[in-house]
Design an enzyme around this catalytic site. Sequence first.
Site, short mmCIF file in Angstrom:
data_model
loop_
_atom_site.label_atom_id
_atom_site.label_comp_id
_atom_site.label_asym_id
_atom_site.label_seq_id
_atom_site.Cartn_x
_atom_site.Cartn_y
_atom_site.Cartn_z
N LYS A 1 0.92 -0.90 0.30
CA LYS A 1 -0.37 0.09 0.07
C LYS A 1 0.74 0.84 -0.17
CE LYS A 1 -3.43 2.85 0.45
NZ LYS A 1 -4.62 2.25 -0.81
N CYS B 1 -3.68 10.80 0.84
CA CYS B 1 -3.29 9.54 0.90
C CYS B 1 -1.88 9.89 0.41
CB CYS B 1 -4.22 8.93 -0.23
SG CYS B 1 -5.43 8.13 0.40
#
Length: 454
Positions: A237, A291
Site C-alpha cells: 500500500k 493519501c
Amino acid sequence: MHTSSEPTVGLYDCRLGADEQVERVRAGGVPVAVYGLGKMGLPLASVFADVTGNVTGVDIDPGVVESVNAGASPVTGEPGLDELVEESVATGALSATADIDAAARAARVHVVVVPTLVEDGTPDLSNIRVTAERVGAGLTPGDLVCIESTVPPGTCRDVVDPILQAESDIGADEYGLAFCPERTASGRALRDIRGAYPKIVGGRDEESGRAAGLLYGQITDNEVRRVADATTAECVKVFEGVYRDVNIALANELARLADELGVDVREGIAEANTQPYCDIHRPGPGVGGHCIPYYPYFLIDSLDTETPLLRTARSVNEEMPAYTARTVIDELAAAGIDPAEATVGVLGIAYRPGVDETRESPGLAVIESLHEAGVETVAFDPVVDLSECDVRSAPVSAFPDLGLDGAVLVTDHGEFTNLPWDSIDSGIVVDGRGTLDRTAHPSRLKILGDGQDG
C-alpha cells in the site's frame, strides 16, 4: 441479518472446513465489526453487510452513527452508497454504534479502517492504538483482526499485535491478525471494493492469511492475492502511494523545464508513454488528498535507511502551489496589472474533481501564496462547502460578475469547462491542469508546462 440460533464462529484456526466457513460468513454466522465509518469505512461496511447480513459499524461521531441508523449515508459523492446503506439498514444487515466495547465483544471479525494522520512529517498512530486496545479487550478465541488503515510498514507486527496480546484474555495463538490494505478512491469506492483491483492480504501467520483470504474472497469479484506476511502487505500500500508521488514530481519538474524549453510537456509525456515501459503521470499545481502527500512520511525518517529520492519528490510537489502562484503573479505583471491591486479567482479547492475533500488542498496553498504577495482572491468550488475553509468565496454562477483581474484553474471540475472567460478578457488566466483550449480562449491564457507565453 443473522437470525440463526446456531452460535457464531470465528475464522481463525476454526475446525470447520473452508466451504462451511464460507456458508457461515454468507449466512451471517460470523459477525463483522467495521471500525471507522468515513469515506472508506462506510462503503466497506456496506459491502460487507450486503454479503454477510451481519455488520456493525463503529464510529466516535454520534452524528455519523445517527445518520447510518436512520438509513442515510453521511458520505457524499459515492455512486450507489446512499441506496446500499438505506437497504442494508432496512433489512437489519447494517447498524451503527459508538459503543466500541460492545461491538468488539460481539464481533468475530474486526476490520479497522480508522485514519492514520501525519503531523509535522511524523505518522500519528493514535487512532490505530486506541482501536487496537478496545478490540483487544473484546477478543474471543477464533477472532480475526484485519487492518485496512494505511500504516507505516511494521505496524501490525510492532504496534497492533503487542497491543492485542496485552489487552486480550486469550493467547496470541488463538486469534488472527492480517493487513488487508484498502485500495479505494473517493467517488468510486463501491466499485473498487467489489473488485476493480486484486485484494491484497498478508497474515501474521499462515492461518491468519488463509482466514483473511477466505473473508475477502466473499466481497470481491477479483482475485485475492496473499503475500508473505502483514509487513509485506503494508509495504504494498505504501509503495503504491510513494510511486505516484515520485512520478508526479517527475512530471511537475518536466513541466517546469518544458516552459523554459518552449515545448508542450503534455505532448512530450504522451509520446514518451507510447513506450510500454514508460508511464509518466500528468503535471499539476500540487498533490492533495488524504493519501499521496502522506505516504512518503511512512518511510521518511521512520527507518535508518536514507530516502533522498522520496524527500526530493515530496519537496518538488510541495513547491508546486507556490510555483503556480508565482506564475499568476508574473502573468499579472506581464499584462500590466499590479498584483498588489489585483483580485484573482481560484478555481478548485477540492483536491480532485468531484470529490468533497480538502486535505492538503493545492487550491488553499495557492491562495496562501497569493495572499503573501498581496493578491486578493475569491475561491470557487462546486462540491466543497467553502464556508468551512476560511477564505473569501463565491458560487460558480457569480464568476462573471466580480470584476476579476485573473483566474487560476487548480482543480478541473467539469463545471469550470465553459465559464464565461470573456468576463476577464482584459486580465489573465493560468491553467494548472492543461484542460483549457488555448485556441478558443478569449483571455490571456498561460498553461503550466505548455512552453508558450500567456
